[in-house]
Design a protein around this motif. Structure first.
Motif, PDB file in Angstrom:
ATOM      1  N   LEU A 103      13.087   5.533   4.597  1.00 55.12           N
ATOM      2  CA  LEU A 103      14.239   4.790   5.081  1.00 55.12           C
ATOM      3  C   LEU A 103      15.411   4.911   4.105  1.00 55.12           C
ATOM      4  CD1 LEU A 103      15.490   2.842   7.139  1.00 55.12           C
ATOM      5  CD2 LEU A 103      14.541   0.958   5.781  1.00 55.12           C
ATOM      6  N   ALA A 104      15.137   4.807   2.816  1.00 55.34           N
ATOM      7  CA  ALA A 104      16.193   4.930   1.805  1.00 55.34           C
ATOM      8  C   ALA A 104      16.825   6.314   1.839  1.00 55.34           C
ATOM      9  CB  ALA A 104      15.628   4.637   0.415  1.00 55.34           C
ATOM     10  N   VAL A 105      16.011   7.344   1.972  1.00 57.67           N
ATOM     11  CA  VAL A 105      16.533   8.716   2.048  1.00 57.67           C
ATOM     12  C   VAL A 105      17.386   8.892   3.300  1.00 57.67           C
ATOM     13  CG1 VAL A 105      15.865  11.130   2.369  1.00 57.67           C
ATOM     14  CG2 VAL A 105      14.733   9.742   0.634  1.00 57.67           C
ATOM     15  N   ALA A 106      16.956   8.344   4.426  1.00 60.38           N
ATOM     16  CA  ALA A 106      17.715   8.449   5.674  1.00 60.38           C
ATOM     17  C   ALA A 106      19.061   7.748   5.566  1.00 60.38           C
ATOM     18  CB  ALA A 106      16.903   7.872   6.832  1.00 60.38           C
ATOM     19  N   VAL A 107      19.085   6.567   4.958  1.00 58.01           N
ATOM     20  CA  VAL A 107      20.339   5.816   4.801  1.00 58.01           C
ATOM     21  C   VAL A 107      21.294   6.567   3.881  1.00 58.01           C
ATOM     22  CG1 VAL A 107      21.328   3.703   3.845  1.00 58.01           C
ATOM     23  CG2 VAL A 107      19.344   3.576   5.345  1.00 58.01           C
ATOM     24  N   LEU A 108      20.795   7.090   2.770  1.00 58.00           N
ATOM     25  CA  LEU A 108      21.648   7.836   1.849  1.00 58.00           C
ATOM     26  C   LEU A 108      22.196   9.109   2.490  1.00 58.00           C
ATOM     27  CD1 LEU A 108      19.738   7.434  -1.520  1.00 58.00           C
ATOM     28  CD2 LEU A 108      21.938   6.454  -0.883  1.00 58.00           C
ATOM     29  N   THR A 109      21.381   9.799   3.249  1.00 61.03           N
ATOM     30  CA  THR A 109      21.829  11.013   3.923  1.00 61.03           C
ATOM     31  C   THR A 109      22.905  10.693   4.955  1.00 61.03           C
ATOM     32  OG1 THR A 109      19.656  11.998   3.627  1.00 61.03           O
ATOM     33  CG2 THR A 109      21.083  13.004   5.282  1.00 61.03           C
ATOM     34  N   ALA A 110      22.704   9.661   5.740  1.00 59.64           N
ATOM     35  CA  ALA A 110      23.688   9.274   6.760  1.00 59.64           C
ATOM     36  C   ALA A 110      25.002   8.853   6.115  1.00 59.64           C
ATOM     37  CB  ALA A 110      23.132   8.155   7.621  1.00 59.64           C
ATOM     38  N   SER A 111      24.945   8.078   5.041  1.00 64.36           N
ATOM     39  CA  SER A 111      26.191   7.649   4.388  1.00 64.36           C
ATOM     40  C   SER A 111      26.916   8.831   3.755  1.00 64.36           C
ATOM     41  CB  SER A 111      25.905   6.572   3.351  1.00 64.36           C
ATOM     42  OG  SER A 111      25.143   7.100   2.289  1.00 64.36           O
ATOM     43  N   GLY A 112      26.176   9.776   3.224  1.00 60.17           N
ATOM     44  CA  GLY A 112      26.808  10.973   2.663  1.00 60.17           C
ATOM     45  C   GLY A 112      27.489  11.806   3.724  1.00 60.17           C
ATOM     46  N   ASP A 136       0.836  -1.196   0.000  1.00 60.38           N
ATOM     47  CA  ASP A 136       0.000   0.000   0.000  1.00 60.38           C
ATOM     48  C   ASP A 136       0.879   1.256   0.000  1.00 60.38           C
ATOM     49  OD1 ASP A 136       0.985  -0.378   2.508  1.00 60.38           O
ATOM     50  OD2 ASP A 136      -0.819   0.307   3.544  1.00 60.38           O
ATOM     51  N   LYS A 137       0.265   2.409  -0.122  1.00 61.09           N
ATOM     52  CA  LYS A 137       0.990   3.677  -0.246  1.00 61.09           C
ATOM     53  C   LYS A 137       1.810   4.006   0.999  1.00 61.09           C
ATOM     54  CE  LYS A 137      -2.022   5.827  -3.607  1.00 61.09           C
ATOM     55  NZ  LYS A 137      -2.868   6.960  -3.911  1.00 61.09           N
ATOM     56  N   SER A 138       1.325   3.662   2.172  1.00 61.81           N
ATOM     57  CA  SER A 138       2.058   3.981   3.397  1.00 61.81           C
ATOM     58  C   SER A 138       3.338   3.149   3.509  1.00 61.81           C
ATOM     59  CB  SER A 138       1.177   3.790   4.625  1.00 61.81           C
ATOM     60  OG  SER A 138       0.775   2.438   4.733  1.00 61.81           O
ATOM     61  N   ALA A 139       3.302   1.915   3.053  1.00 61.48           N
ATOM     62  CA  ALA A 139       4.496   1.075   3.076  1.00 61.48           C
ATOM     63  C   ALA A 139       5.545   1.606   2.100  1.00 61.48           C
ATOM     64  CB  ALA A 139       4.132  -0.367   2.735  1.00 61.48           C
ATOM     65  N   ILE A 140       5.095   2.056   0.952  1.00 59.65           N
ATOM     66  CA  ILE A 140       6.020   2.635  -0.031  1.00 59.65           C
ATOM     67  C   ILE A 140       6.667   3.897   0.540  1.00 59.65           C
ATOM     68  CG2 ILE A 140       6.166   3.741  -2.290  1.00 59.65           C
ATOM     69  CD1 ILE A 140       3.983   1.778  -3.231  1.00 59.65           C
ATOM     70  N   ARG A 141       5.879   4.724   1.211  1.00 61.65           N
ATOM     71  CA  ARG A 141       6.421   5.940   1.818  1.00 61.65           C
ATOM     72  C   ARG A 141       7.444   5.616   2.895  1.00 61.65           C
ATOM     73  NH1 ARG A 141       0.697   8.729   2.223  1.00 61.65           N
ATOM     74  NH2 ARG A 141       0.572   9.538   0.106  1.00 61.65           N
ATOM     75  N   ARG A 142       7.180   4.600   3.713  1.00 62.66           N
ATOM     76  CA  ARG A 142       8.128   4.203   4.762  1.00 62.66           C
ATOM     77  C   ARG A 142       9.437   3.728   4.144  1.00 62.66           C
ATOM     78  NH1 ARG A 142       3.535   1.859   7.251  1.00 62.66           N
ATOM     79  NH2 ARG A 142       4.143  -0.158   6.433  1.00 62.66           N
ATOM     80  N   HIS A 143       9.366   2.927   3.082  1.00 63.68           N
ATOM     81  CA  HIS A 143      10.577   2.446   2.412  1.00 63.68           C
ATOM     82  C   HIS A 143      11.365   3.600   1.789  1.00 63.68           C
ATOM     83  CE1 HIS A 143      10.135  -1.873   2.874  1.00 63.68           C
ATOM     84  NE2 HIS A 143       8.840  -1.752   2.594  1.00 63.68           N
ATOM     85  N   MET A 144      10.665   4.532   1.200  1.00 60.06           N
ATOM     86  CA  MET A 144      11.335   5.694   0.602  1.00 60.06           C
ATOM     87  C   MET A 144      11.999   6.555   1.686  1.00 60.06           C
ATOM     88  SD  MET A 144      11.157   5.522  -2.625  1.00 60.06           S
ATOM     89  CE  MET A 144      11.493   7.147  -3.190  1.00 60.06           C
TER      90      MET A 144
END
Length: 130
Positions: A12-21, A2-10
């Motif tokens: 999480l991906a943004v948080a991981v990329l920001t932290a690694s940067g 559903d849309k909420s699961a997609i938003r949570r995954h997105m």
């Protein structure tokens, strides 16, 4: 999904990329990353001396060099030069805080002389083939 699961995954991906940067910017070896960004090509040699080092890069017949001090932040006299055999040197000298250079010279397959200085200490490569 559903849309909420997609938003949570997105999120999480943004948080991981920001932290690694952020970790890559603040991690150890920042001076080496800065030097690699200033000179293109592969690092072929480092000439250490008491107050700093000269890093030499080569790419397609061109040699690039820069001088890095051991202690950054204070304005210190620094210089770097690259000279191909039977050619005039490419020089950068003055009062700098972080590095002298980069200077680039076309050397082709000729011998090259690289010199660097921080304060009163200096280093010279002698005539070398890279």
């Amino acid at each position: 999904m559903d849309k909420s699961a997609i938003r949570r995954h997105m999120a999480l991906a943004v948080a991981v990329l920001t932290a690694s940067g952020l970790l890559s910017l603040a991690g150890p070896g920042t001076a080496t990353a800065e030097a690699a960004a200033l000179c293109s090509g592969r690092k072929v040699r480092t000439l250490p001396f008491s107050t700093g080092s000269v890093q030499i890069y080569k790419k397609r017949g061109y040699v690039c060099a820069l001088t890095l001090p051991k202690k950054e932040g204070t304005r210190t006299y620094m210089s770097v030069s690259v000279r191909a055999w039977r050619a005039r040197p490419a020089v950068n000298k003055g009062l700098f805080r972080h590095h002298a250079g980069p200077v680039t010279a076309h050397v082709g397959h000729r011998r090259v002389l690289v010199k660097g200085m921080v304060g009163s200490a200096s280093v010279s490569s002698g005539w070398i083939r890279l």
